[in-house]
Design a protein around this motif. Structure first.
Motif, PDB file in Angstrom:
ATOM      1  N   CYS A   3       0.848  -1.264   0.035  1.00 64.43           N
ATOM      2  CA  CYS A   3       0.073   0.054  -0.078  1.00 64.43           C
ATOM      3  C   CYS A   3       1.058   1.329  -0.091  1.00 64.43           C
ATOM      4  CB  CYS A   3      -1.140  -0.009   1.153  1.00 64.43           C
ATOM      5  SG  CYS A   3      -1.699   1.559   1.422  1.00 64.43           S
ATOM      6  N   CYS A   6      -0.276   3.132   3.498  1.00 65.93           N
ATOM      7  CA  CYS A   6       0.072   2.966   4.944  1.00 65.93           C
ATOM      8  C   CYS A   6       0.960   1.599   4.792  1.00 65.93           C
ATOM      9  CB  CYS A   6      -1.073   2.365   5.845  1.00 65.93           C
ATOM     10  SG  CYS A   6      -2.149   0.802   5.086  1.00 65.93           S
ATOM     11  N   CYS A  23      -5.979  -2.219  -0.083  1.00 67.61           N
ATOM     12  CA  CYS A  23      -5.612  -2.252   1.339  1.00 67.61           C
ATOM     13  C   CYS A  23      -6.456  -2.936   2.395  1.00 67.61           C
ATOM     14  CB  CYS A  23      -5.125  -0.956   1.735  1.00 67.61           C
ATOM     15  SG  CYS A  23      -4.152  -0.998   3.180  1.00 67.61           S
ATOM     16  N   CYS A  27      -5.647   1.093   5.530  1.00 66.37           N
ATOM     17  CA  CYS A  27      -6.513   2.186   5.053  1.00 66.37           C
ATOM     18  C   CYS A  27      -7.506   2.149   4.138  1.00 66.37           C
ATOM     19  CB  CYS A  27      -5.445   3.208   4.606  1.00 66.37           C
ATOM     20  SG  CYS A  27      -4.774   2.618   3.059  1.00 66.37           S
TER      21      CYS A  27
HETATM   22 ZN   LIG Z   1      -3.185   1.115   3.241  1.00 62.94          ZN
END
Ligand SMILES: [Zn+2]
Ligand SMILES: [Zn+2]
Length: 152
Positions: A3, A6, A23, A27
């Motif tokens: 991701c 994050c 993700c 997130c």
């Molecule tokens: Zn993420």
């Protein structure tokens, strides 16, 4: 792939005929390869029909103005682009592979903005697909301010 927001590993999932990377449990953002976002919007015109069952952890906070790297290309920074004024969505776009990263909730905003446009003939609708607008942080801030004022 990881991701870009994050840094968790992305999970592959199907949205109709399109395979996306999301993700899940982090997130809640989604990665679209080149042209995949347009395909998803074309295949799923009803904004109320959810296409992604990604778990979004509200404790994982991400910000639109974070600098993010492309999950596919090495050492390429994603560029901020406004999807359209109507959506107000700031996308992260890769200048190399032309993939697009959308944060949690941004796909819904885009689909709502597409659905709320007045009906047009097919030929006109195809030409009217909004083109991404390259913007600076300064302009992005002004867009946010304007939206806040319109809401308020
Ligand atoms: Zn993420
Ligand atoms: Zn890329």
């Amino acid at each position: 792939m990881h991701c870009p927001a994050c840094l968790r590993p992305l999970r592959r999932f199907k949205a109709g005929t399109v395979t996306l990377d999301g993700c899940d449990g982090g997130c809640g953002g989604i990665w679209f390869d080149h042209r995949e976002l347009a395909r998803v919007n074309r295949e799923h015109p009803d904004p109320d029909a959810s296409i992604a069952s990604l778990r979004h952890d509200p404790a994982v906070r991400v910000h639109d103005d974070d600098v993010r790297g492309c999950p596919k290309c090495e050492a390429v920074t994603l560029e901020k682009k406004l999807y359209s004024l109507g959506s107000g969505v700031v996308m992260d776009c890769c200048p190399q592979c032309r993939g697009i990263w959308l944060d949690h909730g941004e796909l819904e905003k885009i689909r709502e903005s597409l659905a709320s446009r007045p009906p047009k003939s097919r030929a006109v609708a195809r030409r009217a697909v909004p083109q991404p607008i390259a913007i600076s942080f300064h302009v992005m801030q002004q867009v946010y301010d304007l939206q806040a004022r319109l809401r308020g």
